[in-house]
Scaffold this motif. Structure first.
Motif, PDB file in Angstrom:
ATOM      1  N   ALA A  60       2.157   5.363  -5.784  1.00 27.05           N
ATOM      2  CA  ALA A  60       1.716   6.286  -4.736  1.00 27.05           C
ATOM      3  C   ALA A  60       2.085   7.725  -5.061  1.00 27.05           C
ATOM      4  O   ALA A  60       1.432   8.667  -4.596  1.00 27.05           O
ATOM      5  CB  ALA A  60       2.333   5.875  -3.401  1.00 27.05           C
ATOM      6  N   GLU A  61       3.135   7.909  -5.877  1.00 30.74           N
ATOM      7  CA  GLU A  61       3.561   9.257  -6.264  1.00 30.74           C
ATOM      8  C   GLU A  61       2.605   9.904  -7.253  1.00 30.74           C
ATOM      9  O   GLU A  61       2.762  11.071  -7.608  1.00 30.74           O
ATOM     10  CB  GLU A  61       4.963   9.225  -6.874  1.00 30.74           C
ATOM     11  CG  GLU A  61       6.049   8.796  -5.914  1.00 30.74           C
ATOM     12  CD  GLU A  61       6.116   7.284  -5.750  1.00 30.74           C
ATOM     13  OE1 GLU A  61       5.399   6.566  -6.483  1.00 30.74           O
ATOM     14  OE2 GLU A  61       6.881   6.826  -4.892  1.00 30.74           O
TER      15      GLU A  61
ATOM     16  N   ALA B 271      -0.930   3.608  -5.223  1.00 31.09           N
ATOM     17  CA  ALA B 271      -2.201   4.273  -4.936  1.00 31.09           C
ATOM     18  C   ALA B 271      -3.370   3.365  -5.285  1.00 31.09           C
ATOM     19  O   ALA B 271      -4.401   3.383  -4.610  1.00 31.09           O
ATOM     20  CB  ALA B 271      -2.299   5.584  -5.714  1.00 31.09           C
TER      21      ALA B 271
ATOM     22  N   LYS C 213       0.824  -1.211   0.000  1.00 30.09           N
ATOM     23  CA  LYS C 213       0.000   0.000   0.000  1.00 30.09           C
ATOM     24  C   LYS C 213       0.856   1.258   0.000  1.00 30.09           C
ATOM     25  O   LYS C 213       0.466   2.290  -0.571  1.00 30.09           O
ATOM     26  CB  LYS C 213      -0.924  -0.019   1.219  1.00 30.09           C
ATOM     27  CG  LYS C 213      -1.991   1.051   1.197  1.00 30.09           C
ATOM     28  CD  LYS C 213      -2.969   0.867   2.343  1.00 30.09           C
ATOM     29  CE  LYS C 213      -4.079   1.897   2.283  1.00 30.09           C
ATOM     30  NZ  LYS C 213      -5.044   1.713   3.408  1.00 30.09           N
ATOM     31  N   GLU C 214       2.050   1.185   0.613  1.00 25.48           N
ATOM     32  CA  GLU C 214       2.897   2.374   0.673  1.00 25.48           C
ATOM     33  C   GLU C 214       3.536   2.700  -0.679  1.00 25.48           C
ATOM     34  O   GLU C 214       4.049   3.808  -0.867  1.00 25.48           O
ATOM     35  CB  GLU C 214       3.979   2.212   1.740  1.00 25.48           C
ATOM     36  CG  GLU C 214       4.904   1.030   1.542  1.00 25.48           C
ATOM     37  CD  GLU C 214       4.420  -0.218   2.254  1.00 25.48           C
ATOM     38  OE1 GLU C 214       5.271  -1.045   2.612  1.00 25.48           O
ATOM     39  OE2 GLU C 214       3.190  -0.359   2.452  1.00 25.48           O
ATOM     40  N   ARG C 215       3.512   1.767  -1.621  1.00 24.71           N
ATOM     41  CA  ARG C 215       4.104   2.018  -2.933  1.00 24.71           C
ATOM     42  C   ARG C 215       3.082   2.294  -4.025  1.00 24.71           C
ATOM     43  O   ARG C 215       3.426   2.845  -5.072  1.00 24.71           O
ATOM     44  CB  ARG C 215       4.972   0.816  -3.376  1.00 24.71           C
ATOM     45  CG  ARG C 215       6.168   0.511  -2.520  1.00 24.71           C
ATOM     46  CD  ARG C 215       7.115   1.678  -2.319  1.00 24.71           C
ATOM     47  NE  ARG C 215       7.552   2.340  -3.519  1.00 24.71           N
ATOM     48  CZ  ARG C 215       8.618   2.002  -4.249  1.00 24.71           C
ATOM     49  NH1 ARG C 215       9.347   0.964  -3.883  1.00 24.71           N
ATOM     50  NH2 ARG C 215       8.971   2.702  -5.302  1.00 24.71           N
TER      51      ARG C 215
END
Length: 350
Positions: A128-129, A102, A98-100
């Protein structure tokens, strides 16, 4: 921004217990042990960091894939099962951190019906960016294991139809599509499903003419080391990596050791949101994943649970690779336009 770590694994009949299927675990305890072993293997990849995005083949049930996602701490999940009448076949899954990411969204599958074992699924991945999305295509093509002449011919036809369907999808999405295509293709890089009229996959990354793919597996067809390097390792040969060639004979029948391959479109090599670092493409190997034969070649260690003791994991080596995250390629044009507008406004103010 750290590299994006991507993996694929055929987890070899990760079934629920079934009395009528010898491929399945004999008990719930064996099922749970195998799920834990697969999670252990995946977490060990990339020096213990684990993958950011992983495609998996031969998973049987919703419960198994959700438990894997929990143990791996990879809650983003796309899961395409085979829901035929007797639930005798497996499906494909994609898990992500999830941290990488979206979002992950299923775009298409082949065949379209969920009553057939999926040959491939296409997932739209957004980092995510918030960069330009890319596509992750996970494959498990029809097995080439011969069961009579007619069955072998039927399997080859099925693989070619799958290749043609994927080639059509790639062509319809345009030359600027950024896609990673991984999986168990049950075909070597030089065989019929890869080539003119099928899924056009080349051994050369330049020129990479649309809608071709670059197949990184070609360089893995040869000996892993130069002969003088192998000899220098010692008196007994030990392969430093697996090979995909038909180099293993079992009861006079050639068996290809590794089918799993990684292919990319041109924009996953240059100009896309992620860029292949080809030197990182490899097959994972340790004392759990594999072993050396007496002749020195590497082989994956199949799962067994004799006497309640777990050994091995799968009949495939996990495939791993790293991609450079290239955010600037996606937003550079927009920033240039904004800077141009700002300069024009400044000139107008003077």
């Amino acid at each position: 921004m750290p590299d994006l770590k991507i993996a694929f694994g055929n987890v070899n009949n990760l079934f629920e217990p079934r009395r009528d299927d010898p491929r399945a675990p004999a008990s719930v305890g064996e099922r749970d042990a195998k799920v834990a072993r697969i999670a252990q293997v995946l977490k060990s990849l990339f020096g213990g960091e684990g993958p950011d995005l992983v495609g998996l083949a031969e998973i049987h049930s919703d419960g198994i894939v959700k438990e894997l996602a929990r143990q791996l701490a990879m809650p983003l999940l796309v899961w395409q099962p085979c829901r035929n009448s007797d639930y005798a076949l497996t499906g494909l899954a994609i898990l992500a951190r999830k941290e990488r990411f979206a979002s992950l969204d299923l775009v298409t599958q082949y065949p379209q019906s969920s009553f057939y074992r999926p040959r491939y699924i296409v997932v739209r991945c957004v980092l995510a960016e918030g960069s330009e999305p890319f596509f992750f295509v996970v494959n498990h093509w029809r097995s080439r294991i011969p069961v009579g002449q007619s069955k072998a011919a039927e399997a080859e036809t099925d693989r070619r139809h799958t290749a043609q369907a994927l080639a059509t999808w790639l062509a319809e999405n345009g030359a600027d599509t950024c896609a990673i295509v991984v999986g168990d293709f049950n075909a070597e890089p030089f065989e019929a499903p890869f080539g003119e009229g099928d899924l056009s996959a080349t051994r050369y990354f330049r020129p990479l003419v649309y809608p071709r793919l670059y197949n990184t597996a070609w360089r893995l067809l040869t000996e892993p080391d130069y002969c003088e390097v192998s000899v220098a390792h010692g008196k007994q040969y030990r392969a430093s990596r697996a090979r995909t060639t038909l180099d293993y004979y079992d009861k006079e029948r050639p068996v290809s050791v590794v089918f799993d391959q990684l292919l990319v479109t041109a924009r996953a090599i240059a100009g896309g949101p992620i860029l292949l670092q080809e030197g990182t493409v490899d097959y994972a190997f340790d004392d759990i994943i594999g072993h050396h034969l007496p002749d020195g070649d590497r082989r994956p260690s199949r799962w067994s649970f004799i006497g309640g003791v777990a050994r091995g994991a799968s009949d495939h080596f996990p495939l791993t690779a790293k991609f450079l995250v290239h955010i600037e390629a996606n937003h550079g044009q927009g920033r240039a336009e904004e800077e141009g507008r700002g300069a024009a406004e400044g000139r107008g103010g003077r």
